[in-house]
Design a protein around this motif. Structure first.
Motif, short mmCIF file in Angstrom:
data_model
loop_
_atom_site.label_atom_id
_atom_site.label_comp_id
_atom_site.label_asym_id
_atom_site.label_seq_id
_atom_site.Cartn_x
_atom_site.Cartn_y
_atom_site.Cartn_z
N VAL A 6 0.86 -1.18 0.00
CA VAL A 6 0.00 0.00 0.00
C VAL A 6 0.90 1.24 0.00
CG1 VAL A 6 -0.22 0.15 2.53
CG2 VAL A 6 -2.04 1.07 1.09
N ILE A 7 0.39 2.32 -0.58
CA ILE A 7 1.12 3.60 -0.61
C ILE A 7 0.29 4.63 0.13
CG2 ILE A 7 2.03 5.48 -2.04
CD1 ILE A 7 2.27 3.36 -4.33
N PHE A 8 0.89 5.26 1.14
CA PHE A 8 0.30 6.42 1.80
C PHE A 8 0.93 7.63 1.13
CE2 PHE A 8 -1.23 5.04 6.25
CZ PHE A 8 -1.58 3.79 5.81
N LEU A 9 0.16 8.40 0.41
CA LEU A 9 0.68 9.50 -0.39
C LEU A 9 0.16 10.84 0.11
CD1 LEU A 9 2.22 10.47 -2.94
CD2 LEU A 9 0.12 10.04 -4.23
N ASP A 10 1.06 11.61 0.73
CA ASP A 10 0.70 12.96 1.13
C ASP A 10 0.50 13.79 -0.14
OD1 ASP A 10 0.30 15.34 2.48
OD2 ASP A 10 2.40 15.61 3.04
N LEU A 11 -0.51 14.62 -0.14
CA LEU A 11 -0.79 15.42 -1.33
C LEU A 11 0.02 16.70 -1.38
CD1 LEU A 11 -4.65 14.99 -1.58
CD2 LEU A 11 -2.85 13.73 -2.78
N HIS A 12 0.46 17.18 -0.23
CA HIS A 12 1.17 18.45 -0.16
C HIS A 12 2.64 18.19 0.15
CE1 HIS A 12 -2.66 20.48 -0.31
NE2 HIS A 12 -3.09 19.65 0.60
N LEU A 13 3.43 18.01 -0.89
CA LEU A 13 4.85 17.73 -0.75
C LEU A 13 5.65 18.88 -1.31
CD1 LEU A 13 4.66 14.05 -2.01
CD2 LEU A 13 5.06 14.75 0.35
N SER A 14 6.85 19.06 -0.79
CA SER A 14 7.67 20.20 -1.21
C SER A 14 8.21 20.04 -2.63
CB SER A 14 8.82 20.40 -0.23
OG SER A 14 9.58 19.22 -0.13
N ARG A 15 8.51 18.85 -3.03
CA ARG A 15 9.07 18.60 -4.37
C ARG A 15 8.24 17.52 -5.04
NH1 ARG A 15 14.42 15.46 -4.82
NH2 ARG A 15 14.23 14.87 -6.97
N MET A 16 7.54 17.86 -6.07
CA MET A 16 6.63 16.97 -6.78
C MET A 16 5.53 16.48 -5.84
SD MET A 16 7.26 13.47 -8.96
CE MET A 16 7.48 14.05 -10.62
N ASP A 17 4.41 17.15 -5.87
CA ASP A 17 3.34 16.82 -4.94
C ASP A 17 2.59 15.55 -5.34
OD1 ASP A 17 1.38 17.45 -6.86
OD2 ASP A 17 0.98 19.42 -6.03
N GLY A 18 1.64 15.17 -4.50
CA GLY A 18 0.91 13.92 -4.70
C GLY A 18 0.19 13.82 -6.03
N GLU A 19 -0.40 14.90 -6.48
CA GLU A 19 -1.09 14.89 -7.77
C GLU A 19 -0.12 14.62 -8.91
OE1 GLU A 19 -4.67 17.64 -8.33
OE2 GLU A 19 -3.43 18.68 -6.83
N GLU A 20 1.06 15.21 -8.83
CA GLU A 20 2.08 14.99 -9.86
C GLU A 20 2.57 13.55 -9.85
OE1 GLU A 20 4.36 19.20 -10.33
OE2 GLU A 20 4.50 18.24 -8.36
N VAL A 21 2.70 12.98 -8.65
CA VAL A 21 3.11 11.57 -8.54
C VAL A 21 2.07 10.68 -9.22
CG1 VAL A 21 3.51 9.64 -6.95
CG2 VAL A 21 4.44 11.90 -6.42
N LEU A 22 0.81 10.92 -8.93
CA LEU A 22 -0.26 10.12 -9.55
C LEU A 22 -0.22 10.22 -11.07
CD1 LEU A 22 -3.16 10.93 -7.08
CD2 LEU A 22 -2.04 8.72 -7.37
#
Length: 132
Positions: A63-79
């Motif tokens: 499972v991946i716990f993905l914070d949406l508010h990240l300093s470098r490449m946020d969660g939406e960009e990861v998705l």
């Protein structure tokens, strides 16, 4: 509190050390004993999932716990950058309770398996773990 140990390896994508600690404590309260792999930003998450660089022998997370508010490449960009096979891993989007977080979670509902607001509550996670 009993929760079936369905998660041996968790990838936690979180840039706040306090939230990392709280998430690990929450997992202990649910009696899960996973290995928690922590990366601090989206770019590192993609390297982990692609087993690049220092993550060449990284396990495939359950499972991946993905914070949406990240300093470098946020969660939406990861998705957006995740390859199709990575989408088979359950993804739990997590976001703080700051203004607009709930709206952002609502926008991503179709792209992730679950959305939770921080701090994650053990009972809420236990219910989620059973459903995944």
């Amino acid at each position: 509190m009993e929760c079936p140990n369905t998660f041996d390896d968790i990838l936690l994508v979180e840039d706040n050390p306090g939230d990392v600690r709280l998430t690990k404590e929450m997992l202990k309260e649910t009696n899960l004993d996973p290995t928690v792999h922590v990366v601090a930003d989206g770019a590192e998450a993609l390297k982990f999932l692609n087993q690049k660089g220092e993550y060449f022998d990284a396990p495939w997370p359950d499972v991946i716990f993905l914070d949406l508010h990240l300093s470098r490449m946020d969660g939406e960009e990861v998705l957006a950058e995740m390859e199709e096979e990575m989408r088979e891993i359950p993804i739990i989007a997590i976001s703080g309770s700051q203004q607009g977080a709930a709206l952002k979670l609502d926008d991503l509902e179709d792209e992730v398996d679950a959305c939770l607001e921080k701090p994650i509550q053990p009972d809420e996670f236990e219910e989620l773990a059973r459903s995944l």
